[in-house]
Design a protein around this motif. Structure first.
Motif, PDB file in Angstrom:
ATOM      1  N   ARG A 187       0.820  -1.211   0.000  1.00  0.00           N
ATOM      2  CA  ARG A 187       0.000   0.000   0.000  1.00  0.00           C
ATOM      3  C   ARG A 187       0.857   1.266   0.000  1.00  0.00           C
ATOM      4  NH1 ARG A 187      -5.447  -1.005   1.959  1.00  0.00           N
ATOM      5  NH2 ARG A 187      -5.769  -3.211   2.402  1.00  0.00           N
ATOM      6  N   ARG A 224      -5.459  -1.065  -8.521  1.00  0.00           N
ATOM      7  CA  ARG A 224      -6.696  -0.338  -8.854  1.00  0.00           C
ATOM      8  C   ARG A 224      -7.156  -0.667 -10.270  1.00  0.00           C
ATOM      9  NH1 ARG A 224      -3.888   4.211  -6.275  1.00  0.00           N
ATOM     10  NH2 ARG A 224      -4.715   4.465  -4.145  1.00  0.00           N
ATOM     11  N   ALA A 246      -8.727  -4.033 -10.157  1.00  0.00           N
ATOM     12  CA  ALA A 246     -10.024  -3.959  -9.486  1.00  0.00           C
ATOM     13  C   ALA A 246     -11.081  -3.384 -10.416  1.00  0.00           C
ATOM     14  CB  ALA A 246      -9.910  -3.111  -8.218  1.00  0.00           C
ATOM     15  N   GLN A 298      -9.994  -9.146  -7.882  1.00  0.00           N
ATOM     16  CA  GLN A 298     -10.142  -8.936  -6.447  1.00  0.00           C
ATOM     17  C   GLN A 298      -8.769  -9.050  -5.775  1.00  0.00           C
ATOM     18  OE1 GLN A 298     -13.556 -11.095  -4.580  1.00  0.00           O
ATOM     19  NE2 GLN A 298     -13.794 -11.980  -6.618  1.00  0.00           N
ATOM     20  N   PHE A 350      -8.822  -5.026  -0.610  1.00  0.00           N
ATOM     21  CA  PHE A 350      -8.224  -3.830  -1.176  1.00  0.00           C
ATOM     22  C   PHE A 350      -9.274  -2.726  -1.256  1.00  0.00           C
ATOM     23  CE2 PHE A 350      -7.237  -1.305  -5.051  1.00  0.00           C
ATOM     24  CZ  PHE A 350      -6.094  -0.693  -4.586  1.00  0.00           C
ATOM     25  N   GLY A 351      -8.872  -1.505  -0.881  1.00  0.00           N
ATOM     26  CA  GLY A 351      -9.823  -0.397  -0.842  1.00  0.00           C
ATOM     27  C   GLY A 351     -10.306  -0.106   0.553  1.00  0.00           C
ATOM     28  N   GLU A 352     -10.163  -1.088   1.469  1.00  0.00           N
ATOM     29  CA  GLU A 352     -10.518  -0.870   2.863  1.00  0.00           C
ATOM     30  C   GLU A 352      -9.250  -0.607   3.669  1.00  0.00           C
ATOM     31  OE1 GLU A 352     -12.785  -4.006   4.551  1.00  0.00           O
ATOM     32  OE2 GLU A 352     -14.249  -4.081   2.927  1.00  0.00           O
TER      33      GLU A 352
END
Length: 323
Positions: free
Chosen positions: A176, A186, A189, A194, A252-254
């Motif tokens: 990250r 990204r 995604a 995923q 990912f994204g959280e």
């Protein structure tokens, strides 16, 4: 004698004296043992953290918890930790045996083969990306991914996703911090791939259609090449490993959330690594972060524990159930 439980010889001496003479206060214990009162006070704090005594509000008196309760509770926790570690050892032994069996049969085409060097691995991954029908599972170790690796993988993954192949990948949390790797995740995604992250991963790995797996010849240097495995038993074991890691990883994204004790997954894993005997350097390699990052995390944890040293931080972390 009780260092396994987090008690030094000094702590044990104070504890035994309190069992023999429960009427003594701090000054009395210091006189009885022939040590400074400050040493007794420090020992009482440790004993209280380990739930072997209960301090009175004025802290000059303390009540000893019966050994059958206090010491046995500590021993039970140590035994539980040993049982968990033993199960991990047995699981690792089984995985090593499975990979060793596949390696012995590497010359049998039905079982698998050796791919020498990173270029051979990339060529085989390109073939598998074109032939994949249903699913691709992978572990990506390290933090920042090499630009040439991202450049090689991106179009292949995009083609597979467009054909309806389901792609699930687990990175390490440290990825990250790298803009290029984040941009790649990204992009995947956005195309339907995923991704999740976890503090550490056992090795790089790719599993295609639950039939073929690629694992590194040397987990410490994936550029040496890979073993291509086809044995159903080995593949089943590697899929189970992937699903276990995937289930506990952060999507990912959280944001990586802290647990009910205020620890992030990376902080808890750092404590586990250090408790297992890793140095700052080896822990940094496992977490794919710099040694300075490990030292910063450990300083923060020591301050949050109110500890004066790493040793004391380790004792207090254990008593709080952080490791």
């Amino acid at each position: 004698m009780f260092d396994l439980l987090g008690l030094s010889a000094e702590h044990e001496a104070v504890y035994r004296a309190m069992l023999q003479r429960p009427d003594l206060n701090v000054a009395g214990l210091a006189d009885h043992l022939g040590v400074p009162p400050e040493q007794v006070t420090a020992a009482l704090d440790v004993l209280a953290d380990l739930a072997l005594i209960r301090l009175a509000p004025q802290r000059d008196q303390a009540r000893v918890v019966r050994p059958q309760a206090g010491l046995m509770a500590l021993l039970a926790k140590v035994e539980a930790d040993v049982a968990v570690r033993q199960r991990q050892v047995e699981a690792t032994r089984a995985a090593i045996a499975a990979i060793a069996t596949a390696h012995d049969d590497q010359h049998q085409a039905a079982e698998g083969r050796v791919l020498d060097g990173i270029e051979s691995v990339r060529d085989r991954l390109a073939e598998l990306a074109h032939s994949a029908r249903t699913e691709c599972l992978s572990f990506t170790t390290g933090g920042a991914q090499a630009p040439d690796t991202i450049q090689a993988e991106a179009p292949l993954n995009q083609q597979a996703l467009q054909r309806g192949v389901r792609i699930r990948n687990v990175y390490q949390d440290s990825f990250r911090n790298d803009p290029a790797t984040l941009a790649h995740a990204r992009l995947m995604a956005g195309l339907g791939g995923q991704s999740r992250t976890t503090p550490t991963l056992p090795m790089r790995m790719v599993i295609v259609d639950r039939e073929i797996a690629l694992v590194p010849i040397d987990p410490g240097n994936s550029r040496q090449g890979a073993l291509e495995l086809r044995s159903p038993g080995v593949i089943a074991g590697l899929i189970a490993l992937f699903e276990q890691v995937w289930h506990s990883a952060t999507p990912f994204g959280e944001r990586t959330a802290a647990d009910d004790q205020g620890l992030t997954p990376q902080e808890r894993e750092l404590l586990r690594l250090l408790a297992a005997g890793h140095t700052d350097e080896s822990a940094a390699r496992k977490l794919a972060v710099s040694v300075r990052s490990v030292q910063r995390m450990m300083t923060s944890l020591t301050e949050r524990l109110g500890a004066a040293s790493r040793f004391q931080a380790g004792v207090q972390a254990a008593s709080r159930g952080w490791v």
